[in-house]
Write an enzyme that holds these catalytic residues in place. Structure first.
Site, PDB file in Angstrom:
ATOM      1  N   SER A  15      18.628  22.862  54.732  1.00  0.00           N
ATOM      2  CA  SER A  15      19.048  21.576  55.287  1.00  0.00           C
ATOM      3  C   SER A  15      17.855  20.622  55.363  1.00  0.00           C
ATOM      4  O   SER A  15      17.194  20.391  54.352  1.00  0.00           O
ATOM      5  CB  SER A  15      19.698  21.805  56.656  1.00  0.00           C
ATOM      6  OG  SER A  15      20.405  20.666  57.077  1.00  0.00           O
ATOM      7  N   ASP A  69      30.248  20.982  51.538  1.00  0.00           N
ATOM      8  CA  ASP A  69      29.014  20.460  52.138  1.00  0.00           C
ATOM      9  C   ASP A  69      28.766  19.063  51.595  1.00  0.00           C
ATOM     10  O   ASP A  69      28.758  18.861  50.376  1.00  0.00           O
ATOM     11  CB  ASP A  69      27.844  21.391  51.782  1.00  0.00           C
ATOM     12  CG  ASP A  69      26.512  20.942  52.358  1.00  0.00           C
ATOM     13  OD1 ASP A  69      26.485  19.995  53.154  1.00  0.00           O
ATOM     14  OD2 ASP A  69      25.482  21.553  51.998  1.00  0.00           O
ATOM     15  N   HIS A 129      27.985  23.960  54.898  1.00  0.00           N
ATOM     16  CA  HIS A 129      26.658  23.664  55.393  1.00  0.00           C
ATOM     17  C   HIS A 129      26.369  24.498  56.654  1.00  0.00           C
ATOM     18  O   HIS A 129      27.168  24.533  57.572  1.00  0.00           O
ATOM     19  CB  HIS A 129      26.504  22.176  55.726  1.00  0.00           C
ATOM     20  CG  HIS A 129      25.082  21.761  55.900  1.00  0.00           C
ATOM     21  ND1 HIS A 129      24.287  21.371  54.824  1.00  0.00           N
ATOM     22  CD2 HIS A 129      24.281  21.706  56.991  1.00  0.00           C
ATOM     23  CE1 HIS A 129      23.087  21.086  55.268  1.00  0.00           C
ATOM     24  NE2 HIS A 129      23.046  21.290  56.569  1.00  0.00           N
TER      25      HIS A 129
END
Length: 250
Positions: A64, A217, A247
């Site tokens: 991320s 995502d 995600h």
């Protein structure tokens, strides 16, 4: 929250894992996080042998926003002749660009937990310590004409393979830029914040790369576009796409 994951990676890969406790936004705004990660990486590259580590086998990794930092650190080190070269970089569903928030993955997954489209932008603005109407960002009013011309060769739905548009995608209209907003968010176009926007001369010197993307995502297409840029410059990329992934799946 990452203690168990780091231990798992160390055990399964028989590796030394160094986890960087970098300063967090908004208390410490951008680029404090990048500076901490770069400082830690340089220190470890210089002292690897003290930890029983082969300096030629060091890999940087993050997920991320950690993937953003990983990509930025790898880019910052390409011209360093005083340090060992990174062996590879591992980018796990990274955020890599702030130019287009209407790529297919943003449209398809805007309401998919945990990283809703709106949440992505709210967090990004906290990172650079700014606060204004999200609607303007959704429309792309933060992108100047010059930036649009420069970056469209790297960031465009046209470079996303057709199989990733089957869940629906509608090309977005182009809205005129807002001078005020363009000025305020200028730092978001810095490659440290948006590594996908780095110059070709940097991309061409990056190490071998592993990219993980997830179907559900908003950041999926950032990974796909970075994969294409790296491969266009002859960088070896191992790509793993989780068809049922989302995600935060790590």
């Amino acid at each position: 929250s990452y203690e168990r994951i780091c231990r798992y990676i160390a055990r399964k890969s028989d590796s030394v894992v160094v986890s960087v406790g970098y300063r967090l936004a908004p208390e410490h705004p951008f680029p404090a996080q990048f500076e901490d990660c770069l400082t830690a990486t340089i220190h470890f590259l210089r002292t690897a042998q003290d930890h029983g580590v082969d300096p030629s086998r060091i890999v940087v990794c993050g997920d991320s926003s950690g993937g953003t930092l990983t990509a930025a650190v790898a880019q910052a080190l390409v011209n360093r002749r005083d340090l060992p070269k990174l062996r590879a970089q591992i980018l796990i569903y990274p955020f890599l660009q702030c130019m287009d928030f209407n790529l297919p993955s943003y449209q398809q997954n805007e309401k998919v937990p945990i990283l809703l489209k709106e949440r992505t932008l709210v967090l990004g603005l906290k990172y650079v310590n700014e606060d204004f109407c999200l609607e303007e960002l959704f429309k792309g009013c933060h992108v100047s004409e010059d930036q649009r011309l420069k970056y469209q060769k790297w960031v465009s739905p046209d470079y996303i393979p057709l199989e990733f548009k089957t869940r629906g995608f509608k090309p977005s209209p182009i809205y005129p830029p807002s001078k005020q907003i363009c000025e305020v968010v200028k730092s978001m176009f810095d490659p440290v914040f948006s590594p996908l926007l780095a110059e070709d001369s940097v991309i061409a010197r990056l190490p071998e790369t592993f990219i993980l993307t997830c179907e559900f995502d908003v950041l999926r297409d950032d990974g796909l576009l970075y994969k294409k840029r790296l491969e266009d410059h002859g960088i070896k990329v191992t790509w793993c796409h989780l068809q049922e992934g989302f995600h935060g799946t790590v």
